[in-house]
Write a protein that holds these residues in place. Structure first.
Motif, PDB file in Angstrom:
ATOM      1  N   PHE A  94      -9.793  22.722 -23.700  1.00 53.75           N
ATOM      2  CA  PHE A  94      -8.446  22.237 -24.008  1.00 53.75           C
ATOM      3  C   PHE A  94      -8.536  21.023 -24.926  1.00 53.75           C
ATOM      4  O   PHE A  94      -9.510  20.270 -24.871  1.00 53.75           O
ATOM      5  CB  PHE A  94      -7.724  21.805 -22.720  1.00 53.75           C
ATOM      6  CG  PHE A  94      -7.450  22.923 -21.765  1.00 53.75           C
ATOM      7  CD1 PHE A  94      -6.262  23.634 -21.831  1.00 53.75           C
ATOM      8  CD2 PHE A  94      -8.378  23.249 -20.779  1.00 53.75           C
ATOM      9  CE1 PHE A  94      -6.006  24.668 -20.939  1.00 53.75           C
ATOM     10  CE2 PHE A  94      -8.136  24.272 -19.884  1.00 53.75           C
ATOM     11  CZ  PHE A  94      -6.947  24.991 -19.958  1.00 53.75           C
ATOM     12  N   LEU A  95      -7.502  20.834 -25.719  1.00 52.41           N
ATOM     13  CA  LEU A  95      -7.382  19.601 -26.500  1.00 52.41           C
ATOM     14  C   LEU A  95      -6.950  18.476 -25.567  1.00 52.41           C
ATOM     15  O   LEU A  95      -6.138  18.687 -24.664  1.00 52.41           O
ATOM     16  CB  LEU A  95      -6.318  19.748 -27.590  1.00 52.41           C
ATOM     17  CG  LEU A  95      -6.629  20.634 -28.775  1.00 52.41           C
ATOM     18  CD1 LEU A  95      -5.391  20.775 -29.661  1.00 52.41           C
ATOM     19  CD2 LEU A  95      -7.802  20.082 -29.583  1.00 52.41           C
ATOM     20  N   THR A  96      -7.457  17.293 -25.810  1.00 49.31           N
ATOM     21  CA  THR A  96      -6.971  16.102 -25.120  1.00 49.31           C
ATOM     22  C   THR A  96      -5.768  15.580 -25.918  1.00 49.31           C
ATOM     23  O   THR A  96      -5.434  16.110 -26.982  1.00 49.31           O
ATOM     24  CB  THR A  96      -8.060  15.021 -25.089  1.00 49.31           C
ATOM     25  OG1 THR A  96      -8.368  14.659 -26.443  1.00 49.31           O
ATOM     26  CG2 THR A  96      -9.310  15.501 -24.371  1.00 49.31           C
ATOM     27  N   THR A  97      -5.157  14.533 -25.439  1.00 48.38           N
ATOM     28  CA  THR A  97      -4.066  13.902 -26.179  1.00 48.38           C
ATOM     29  C   THR A  97      -4.572  13.421 -27.542  1.00 48.38           C
ATOM     30  O   THR A  97      -3.916  13.612 -28.562  1.00 48.38           O
ATOM     31  CB  THR A  97      -3.480  12.725 -25.377  1.00 48.38           C
ATOM     32  OG1 THR A  97      -3.013  13.228 -24.118  1.00 48.38           O
ATOM     33  CG2 THR A  97      -2.325  12.079 -26.119  1.00 48.38           C
ATOM     34  N   ALA A  98      -5.770  12.835 -27.543  1.00 47.22           N
ATOM     35  CA  ALA A  98      -6.369  12.395 -28.814  1.00 47.22           C
ATOM     36  C   ALA A  98      -6.633  13.589 -29.727  1.00 47.22           C
ATOM     37  O   ALA A  98      -6.451  13.506 -30.942  1.00 47.22           O
ATOM     38  CB  ALA A  98      -7.669  11.631 -28.558  1.00 47.22           C
ATOM     39  N   GLY A  99      -7.037  14.697 -29.133  1.00 56.86           N
ATOM     40  CA  GLY A  99      -7.263  15.918 -29.903  1.00 56.86           C
ATOM     41  C   GLY A  99      -5.982  16.435 -30.538  1.00 56.86           C
ATOM     42  O   GLY A  99      -5.979  16.884 -31.698  1.00 56.86           O
ATOM     43  N   GLN A 100      -4.885  16.352 -29.808  1.00 54.34           N
ATOM     44  CA  GLN A 100      -3.593  16.793 -30.347  1.00 54.34           C
ATOM     45  C   GLN A 100      -3.167  15.920 -31.527  1.00 54.34           C
ATOM     46  O   GLN A 100      -2.648  16.416 -32.520  1.00 54.34           O
ATOM     47  CB  GLN A 100      -2.532  16.779 -29.243  1.00 54.34           C
ATOM     48  CG  GLN A 100      -2.774  17.834 -28.192  1.00 54.34           C
ATOM     49  CD  GLN A 100      -1.915  17.645 -26.948  1.00 54.34           C
ATOM     50  OE1 GLN A 100      -1.299  16.607 -26.740  1.00 54.34           O
ATOM     51  NE2 GLN A 100      -1.892  18.673 -26.112  1.00 54.34           N
ATOM     52  N   LYS A 101      -3.421  14.614 -31.415  1.00 55.55           N
ATOM     53  CA  LYS A 101      -3.108  13.707 -32.524  1.00 55.55           C
ATOM     54  C   LYS A 101      -3.998  14.017 -33.732  1.00 55.55           C
ATOM     55  O   LYS A 101      -3.549  13.953 -34.879  1.00 55.55           O
ATOM     56  CB  LYS A 101      -3.285  12.248 -32.088  1.00 55.55           C
ATOM     57  CG  LYS A 101      -2.226  11.786 -31.114  1.00 55.55           C
ATOM     58  CD  LYS A 101      -2.467  10.362 -30.652  1.00 55.55           C
ATOM     59  CE  LYS A 101      -1.422   9.966 -29.616  1.00 55.55           C
ATOM     60  NZ  LYS A 101      -1.685   8.644 -29.049  1.00 55.55           N
ATOM     61  N   THR A 102      -5.245  14.341 -33.448  1.00 56.52           N
ATOM     62  CA  THR A 102      -6.174  14.674 -34.525  1.00 56.52           C
ATOM     63  C   THR A 102      -5.755  15.966 -35.224  1.00 56.52           C
ATOM     64  O   THR A 102      -5.874  16.076 -36.446  1.00 56.52           O
ATOM     65  CB  THR A 102      -7.609  14.776 -33.981  1.00 56.52           C
ATOM     66  OG1 THR A 102      -7.970  13.505 -33.422  1.00 56.52           O
ATOM     67  CG2 THR A 102      -8.600  15.144 -35.066  1.00 56.52           C
TER      68      THR A 102
END
Length: 142
Positions: A94-102
């Protein structure tokens, strides 16, 4: 106008690919992402929670390559692996919150790069370019 032979056209295409890759690398470096990572980030954004095996298949890379990529992305806080509740052998990504921003930043970079790349093209030329690239893809057998 001088007629261009196939080798000269191929050479120009190869050089364009190399320049595109270098420019992409420079832009992605701003957000601490490597050029191979956006396809995985975009897939996880669309279909989070896939197994590593399925992720490797969907982005057409070796499982060992994906493992290395995921370790790096996990260390950078972009993804997390969660054990499947039904099959404990399976890890879902899964994407993390930081991953979603990235992902959002990477999409902006891809749009910026496509704008740069096609800056002097009119609508008809963009369509022609697209059709030619589709034809090139169809001609290559892998």
């Amino acid at each position: 106008m001088k007629e261009i032979d196939r080798y000269t056209a191929y050479k120009a295409f190869s050089e364009a690919i190399r320049k595109h890759y270098k420019r992409l690398h420079v832009l992605l470096e701003e957000i601490h992402v490597y050029p191979g990572q956006p396809p995985l980030l975009f897939l996880l954004d669309r279909e989070g929670g896939l197994s590593q095996k399925l992720l490797a298949e969907k982005i057409n890379i070796k499982p060992s390559t994906l493992t290395t990529m995921l370790k790096c992305m996990e260390a950078n806080g972009l993804v997390e692996k969660v054990q499947d509740q039904e099959d404990k052998r399976v890890l879902r990504v899964f994407l993390t919150t930081a991953g979603q921003k990235t992902v959002a930043a990477a999409k902006k970079i891809m749009n910026r790069l496509s704008d740069e790349m096609l800056a002097d093209f009119d609508g008809e030329e963009v369509e022609l370019f697209y059709n030619m690239m589709e034809k090139v893809k169809g001609n290559l057998h892998i």
